[in-house]
Design an enzyme around this catalytic site. Structure first.
Site, short mmCIF file in Angstrom:
data_model
loop_
_atom_site.label_atom_id
_atom_site.label_comp_id
_atom_site.label_asym_id
_atom_site.label_seq_id
_atom_site.Cartn_x
_atom_site.Cartn_y
_atom_site.Cartn_z
N SER A 57 0.80 -1.23 0.00
CA SER A 57 0.00 0.00 0.00
C SER A 57 0.83 1.28 0.00
O SER A 57 0.31 2.33 -0.33
CB SER A 57 -0.95 0.02 1.20
OG SER A 57 -0.22 0.14 2.41
N HIS A 96 0.89 4.31 6.81
CA HIS A 96 0.30 5.14 5.75
C HIS A 96 0.68 6.61 5.95
O HIS A 96 1.17 7.00 6.99
CB HIS A 96 -1.22 4.99 5.72
CG HIS A 96 -1.68 3.74 5.04
ND1 HIS A 96 -3.00 3.37 4.97
CD2 HIS A 96 -1.01 2.76 4.39
CE1 HIS A 96 -3.11 2.23 4.33
NE2 HIS A 96 -1.91 1.84 3.97
N ASP A 123 -8.30 6.07 4.21
CA ASP A 123 -8.38 4.88 5.06
C ASP A 123 -9.63 4.78 5.91
O ASP A 123 -9.70 3.92 6.79
CB ASP A 123 -7.16 4.85 6.00
CG ASP A 123 -5.87 4.56 5.27
OD1 ASP A 123 -5.92 4.05 4.14
OD2 ASP A 123 -4.81 4.86 5.84
#
Length: 180
Positions: A57, A96, A123
């Protein structure tokens, strides 16, 4: 039989001494590792100062298997920073980027919204039910450095536990059979 019995007892005592020496050495290694880990936690201010990137990701910035070094300070989190966070009800931390910062007017606390660089959307679908923002207590730390690919050892041992058991068995045999 006296001389032979004394010789056998002497050999047995040497083996017991070697075994005790090996056990003490192993205990010192484990204890030293724990002390170093706790010292890193104190120095970095992060509950987990080192994490492995487990998914794609964050590509192309971070690849699966990269190790990230974390630091957590009192400074406010800013958009663009890469953070590692936990979600309520999930065991595995997520790496992230912060894409949006929201300051609460009544308390001055900062909430953040994150997104994986390689993901199409934010998210919010990953967060707990009805949670729109991450709060400070969710954040484990900010990425301050990384080692590429080194985390693959952890990933392989997690995904294929038989390799972990073979490695532990081999190391155990090495410790038991060493004559130093």
């Amino acid at each position: 039989m006296g001389w032979l019995g004394e010789t056998v007892d002497s050999v047995k005592s040497i083996q017991i001494r070697q075994l005790l020496t090996q056990a003490i050495s192993l205990g010192m290694i484990v204890t030293s590792s724990l002390i170093i880990w706790k010292a890193l936690i104190c120095v970095t201010g992060s509950e987990s100062p080192v994490v492995v990137v487990l998914s794609e990701s964050m590509e192309p910035g971070f690849q699966r298997g990269d190790i990230l070094f974390l630091h957590m300070s009192k400074d406010p989190i800013r958009a663009g920073e890469i953070v590692v966070f936990n979600i309520d009800g999930r065991d595995i931390p997520i790496v992230h980027r912060v894409i949006k910062v929201h300051e609460r007017k009544n308390t001055g606390e900062v909430d953040v919204l994150t997104k994986g660089d390689n993901n199409p959307g934010d998210d919010r679908l990953l967060y707990a039910k009805r949670q729109l923002w991450l709060h400070r207590h969710h954040i484990m730390g900010r990425a301050v450095g990384f080692l590429p690919y080194v985390g693959w050892v952890t990933i392989i041992m997690t995904e294929k536990p038989i390799i972990k058991y073979i490695l532990i068995g081999a190391l155990g045999l090495l410790v038991i059979s060493s004559r130093d």
